[in-house]
Design a protein around this motif. Structure first.
Motif, PDB file in Angstrom:
ATOM      1  N   MET A 110      55.789  61.319  70.614  1.00  0.00           N
ATOM      2  CA  MET A 110      55.221  60.030  70.208  1.00  0.00           C
ATOM      3  C   MET A 110      56.141  58.877  70.586  1.00  0.00           C
ATOM      4  O   MET A 110      55.694  57.772  70.884  1.00  0.00           O
ATOM      5  CB  MET A 110      54.965  60.032  68.700  1.00  0.00           C
ATOM      6  N   GLY A 111      57.464  59.144  70.607  1.00  0.00           N
ATOM      7  CA  GLY A 111      58.408  58.104  71.001  1.00  0.00           C
ATOM      8  C   GLY A 111      58.221  57.684  72.442  1.00  0.00           C
ATOM      9  O   GLY A 111      58.243  56.492  72.776  1.00  0.00           O
ATOM     10  N   PHE A 112      58.016  58.669  73.321  1.00  0.00           N
ATOM     11  CA  PHE A 112      57.771  58.360  74.727  1.00  0.00           C
ATOM     12  C   PHE A 112      56.383  57.753  74.925  1.00  0.00           C
ATOM     13  O   PHE A 112      56.185  56.920  75.811  1.00  0.00           O
ATOM     14  CB  PHE A 112      57.908  59.625  75.579  1.00  0.00           C
ATOM     15  N   LEU A 113      55.422  58.160  74.100  1.00  0.00           N
ATOM     16  CA  LEU A 113      54.057  57.646  74.240  1.00  0.00           C
ATOM     17  C   LEU A 113      53.937  56.209  73.744  1.00  0.00           C
ATOM     18  O   LEU A 113      53.376  55.343  74.419  1.00  0.00           O
ATOM     19  CB  LEU A 113      53.085  58.544  73.471  1.00  0.00           C
ATOM     20  N   LEU A 114      54.490  55.924  72.551  1.00  0.00           N
ATOM     21  CA  LEU A 114      54.343  54.602  71.923  1.00  0.00           C
ATOM     22  C   LEU A 114      55.438  53.624  72.342  1.00  0.00           C
ATOM     23  O   LEU A 114      55.268  52.414  72.186  1.00  0.00           O
ATOM     24  CB  LEU A 114      54.318  54.751  70.399  1.00  0.00           C
ATOM     25  N   GLN A 115      56.573  54.136  72.822  1.00  0.00           N
ATOM     26  CA  GLN A 115      57.691  53.307  73.285  1.00  0.00           C
ATOM     27  C   GLN A 115      58.059  52.200  72.276  1.00  0.00           C
ATOM     28  O   GLN A 115      57.949  51.009  72.582  1.00  0.00           O
ATOM     29  CB  GLN A 115      57.360  52.692  74.640  1.00  0.00           C
ATOM     30  N   PRO A 116      58.536  52.586  71.098  1.00  0.00           N
ATOM     31  CA  PRO A 116      58.865  51.587  70.068  1.00  0.00           C
ATOM     32  C   PRO A 116      60.031  50.690  70.450  1.00  0.00           C
ATOM     33  O   PRO A 116      60.165  49.581  69.908  1.00  0.00           O
ATOM     34  CB  PRO A 116      59.217  52.457  68.851  1.00  0.00           C
ATOM     35  N   GLY A 117      60.891  51.141  71.384  1.00  0.00           N
ATOM     36  CA  GLY A 117      62.050  50.327  71.767  1.00  0.00           C
ATOM     37  C   GLY A 117      61.759  49.274  72.809  1.00  0.00           C
ATOM     38  O   GLY A 117      62.631  48.458  73.134  1.00  0.00           O
ATOM     39  N   LYS A 118      60.556  49.247  73.323  1.00  0.00           N
ATOM     40  CA  LYS A 118      60.181  48.246  74.322  1.00  0.00           C
ATOM     41  C   LYS A 118      59.704  46.984  73.610  1.00  0.00           C
ATOM     42  O   LYS A 118      58.519  46.712  73.472  1.00  0.00           O
ATOM     43  CB  LYS A 118      59.080  48.786  75.235  1.00  0.00           C
ATOM     44  N   ILE A 119      60.666  46.230  73.074  1.00  0.00           N
ATOM     45  CA  ILE A 119      60.342  45.015  72.329  1.00  0.00           C
ATOM     46  C   ILE A 119      61.178  43.861  72.856  1.00  0.00           C
ATOM     47  O   ILE A 119      62.139  44.056  73.608  1.00  0.00           O
ATOM     48  CB  ILE A 119      60.612  45.191  70.814  1.00  0.00           C
ATOM     49  N   PRO A 309      64.848  61.615  65.587  1.00  0.00           N
ATOM     50  CA  PRO A 309      64.590  61.519  67.039  1.00  0.00           C
ATOM     51  C   PRO A 309      63.841  60.253  67.424  1.00  0.00           C
ATOM     52  O   PRO A 309      64.092  59.697  68.505  1.00  0.00           O
ATOM     53  CB  PRO A 309      63.754  62.773  67.341  1.00  0.00           C
ATOM     54  N   MET A 310      62.946  59.775  66.566  1.00  0.00           N
ATOM     55  CA  MET A 310      62.239  58.526  66.855  1.00  0.00           C
ATOM     56  C   MET A 310      63.230  57.366  66.945  1.00  0.00           C
ATOM     57  O   MET A 310      63.124  56.501  67.832  1.00  0.00           O
ATOM     58  CB  MET A 310      61.192  58.249  65.772  1.00  0.00           C
ATOM     59  N   SER A 311      64.212  57.340  66.051  1.00  0.00           N
ATOM     60  CA  SER A 311      65.206  56.270  66.059  1.00  0.00           C
ATOM     61  C   SER A 311      66.117  56.357  67.273  1.00  0.00           C
ATOM     62  O   SER A 311      66.493  55.332  67.863  1.00  0.00           O
ATOM     63  CB  SER A 311      66.044  56.339  64.774  1.00  0.00           C
ATOM     64  N   VAL A 312      66.488  57.581  67.652  1.00  0.00           N
ATOM     65  CA  VAL A 312      67.338  57.764  68.836  1.00  0.00           C
ATOM     66  C   VAL A 312      66.607  57.284  70.092  1.00  0.00           C
ATOM     67  O   VAL A 312      67.183  56.597  70.945  1.00  0.00           O
ATOM     68  CB  VAL A 312      67.757  59.237  68.975  1.00  0.00           C
ATOM     69  N   ILE A 313      65.347  57.645  70.212  1.00  0.00           N
ATOM     70  CA  ILE A 313      64.553  57.216  71.369  1.00  0.00           C
ATOM     71  C   ILE A 313      64.383  55.697  71.358  1.00  0.00           C
ATOM     72  O   ILE A 313      64.422  55.040  72.408  1.00  0.00           O
ATOM     73  CB  ILE A 313      63.184  57.922  71.364  1.00  0.00           C
ATOM     74  N   PHE A 314      64.217  55.125  70.171  1.00  0.00           N
ATOM     75  CA  PHE A 314      64.122  53.667  70.047  1.00  0.00           C
ATOM     76  C   PHE A 314      65.379  53.004  70.603  1.00  0.00           C
ATOM     77  O   PHE A 314      65.298  52.041  71.376  1.00  0.00           O
ATOM     78  CB  PHE A 314      63.926  53.290  68.580  1.00  0.00           C
ATOM     79  N   ILE A 315      66.544  53.506  70.218  1.00  0.00           N
ATOM     80  CA  ILE A 315      67.804  52.928  70.690  1.00  0.00           C
ATOM     81  C   ILE A 315      67.950  53.110  72.201  1.00  0.00           C
ATOM     82  O   ILE A 315      68.413  52.208  72.906  1.00  0.00           O
ATOM     83  CB  ILE A 315      68.991  53.566  69.936  1.00  0.00           C
ATOM     84  N   ALA A 316      67.546  54.284  72.701  1.00  0.00           N
ATOM     85  CA  ALA A 316      67.622  54.531  74.144  1.00  0.00           C
ATOM     86  C   ALA A 316      66.759  53.540  74.908  1.00  0.00           C
ATOM     87  O   ALA A 316      67.181  52.980  75.940  1.00  0.00           O
ATOM     88  CB  ALA A 316      67.183  55.964  74.445  1.00  0.00           C
ATOM     89  N   GLN A 317      65.553  53.288  74.417  1.00  0.00           N
ATOM     90  CA  GLN A 317      64.652  52.343  75.076  1.00  0.00           C
ATOM     91  C   GLN A 317      65.147  50.909  74.913  1.00  0.00           C
ATOM     92  O   GLN A 317      65.005  50.085  75.830  1.00  0.00           O
ATOM     93  CB  GLN A 317      63.243  52.500  74.511  1.00  0.00           C
TER      94      GLN A 317
END
Length: 416
Positions: A110-119, A309-317
């Motif tokens: 879901m992190g790759f699908l929704l891309q929460p870090g792209k803000i 993992p959602m938070s880690v992906i957020f930071i990566a993005q």
């Protein structure tokens, strides 16, 4: 028939529900609504109410720990076949690892699908959180053990329970332990009269301090996390319960009081006596309930397994850090251990995230700054998901152990 506020050693110290407990959901819901109103319209008052919720957790924590400890001892001491404890433990750990792994994979997907870090980073305000994010985490074994004291209690309680099980003094000591546990339950039930006040305090303080505006810049991350957790509960837990001829919807309705207690206090332990009594009343065996629920505090943290993992992906993005397949595998291995840090203590999920980033090295610790201001809102979701996941686990393991006798009064089976 439900008796009024009775505690009986014959029932292993598990309380029956009095009128207050049966209406607890209503009281907590009203308290939360009032807390939101006070926090929004009278923020100066809302800030001052923080001590109520903090005091409540300080009072309840010393009672919950021995209660968990005694529940495990009694359950294992009373089991007829000692080999059943090993079988039960094996099934439980396997189930926990499967579910939490699925949760981590779901969060990554879901992190790759929704891309929460792209803000838009220009709207992020990091002034207040910086000092906390860096200074409040001390990565050492002592802190790990303190945060995982439910796991340590579990190990010690299992050993004592096994020793009592083979002791000649078992039939003298166990009834005394049950009576003592009944006294703790009685004390806790009086403390539970304060739960609506704690729920009011937590919500009033959160809205006063952070406000709705704090959600706007990072709203995409909050939304992605909530959506992932909601889908996991509905899809995964729904299918699991359906496999055992049980309805997720009926189950959630039956534990609505406990869910609101967890939401209002931001702690799954606050509802421990209530959920143990409710699950046993549904028909789950006492040994399974007393063993699986405490063990779940360290090994079945589904909410934390999604949040981290959602938070880690957020930071990566957020920092435009590319994630290779090998990075994802390493992330899963690290999270398998760091998710065990988030052991049901309010705020421990944020500490677990700090531990994860410090081990991975590839991600800047400064990324924690952006997450701190919304951690309160994230904590509500992960705590609720942890709680529901542990309750579902008791139903599943009870079914697998053929230790479930349906109660017509609380019917959660799927209608034919």
């Amino acid at each position: 028939m439900i008796k009024e506020d009775k505690f009986s050693p014959k029932n292993s110290g598990v309380p029956t529900q009095n009128k207050f407990v049966r209406n607890l959901a209503t009281y907590v819901f009203v308290a939360i609504a009032l807390g939101i109103l006070v926090g929004h319209f009278f923020p100066e008052i809302g800030i001052k109410t923080e001590f109520i919720g903090t005091w409540f957790l300080y009072v309840i924590e010393p009672l919950i720990q021995p209660l968990i400890f005694l529940t495990i001892i009694i359950g294992i001491a009373n089991v007829g076949n000692i080999r059943r404890v090993g079988r039960l433990g094996f099934k439980t750990i396997v189930y926990f690892e499967v579910v939490t792994t699925l949760a981590m994979l779901s969060a990554i997907g879901m992190g790759f699908l929704l891309q929460p870090g792209k803000i838009d980073k220009n709207y992020l305000n990091i002034a207040e959180a910086g000092s906390y994010a860096v200074s409040n985490f001390n990565n050492d074994w002592l802190q790990f053990l303190v945060l995982n004291r439910p796991l340590l209690l579990l190990i010690v309680a299992v050993i004592i329970g096994l020793l009592l099980n083979v002791s000649e003094k078992k039939y003298k000591l166990v009834p005394r332990i049950e009576k003592f546990r009944a006294v703790l339950y009685r004390i806790l039930m009086y403390v539970f009269y304060l739960i609506p006040f704690a729920a009011f305090s937590g919500m009033a303080y959160s809205v006063s301090k952070f406000g709705i505006n704090s959600l706007l810049p990072l709203g995409k991350l909050v939304a992605a996390t909530y959506i992932t957790m909601a889908l996991f509960i509905v899809v995964v837990f729904g299918l699991v319960l359906k496999r055992f001829k049980m309805s997720l919807w009926k189950f959630l309705i039956s534990i609505k009081e406990e869910i609101l207690v967890v939401f209002g206090t931001s702690s799954s332990r606050a509802a421990f006596p209530l959920i143990v009594a409710k699950l046993e009343k549904m028909g789950c065996g006492k040994l399974v309930t007393g063993f699986v629920v405490p063990l779940g505090y360290s090994f079945n943290l589904t909410g934390a397994s999604i949040f981290l993992p959602m938070s880690v992906i957020f930071i990566a993005q957020l920092y435009d850090i590319p994630l290779l397949f090998t990075d994802i595998i390493f992330l899963l291995l690290v999270l398998t251990f760091t998710t065990k840090i988030a052991s049901g203590i309010p705020g421990s999920g944020f500490i677990a995230l700090s531990a994860t980033l410090s081990i991975l090295h590839k991600f800047p610790m400064e990324g924690l700054i952006f997450l701190f201001s919304i951690d309160k809102f994230m904590n509500e979701a992960r705590t609720l998901t942890n709680f529901i996941g542990n309750a579902v686990a008791v139903l599943v393991i009870s079914k697998l152990e053929n230790d479930f006798v349906p109660n017509e009064e609380i019917n959660i089976s799927i209608d034919k």
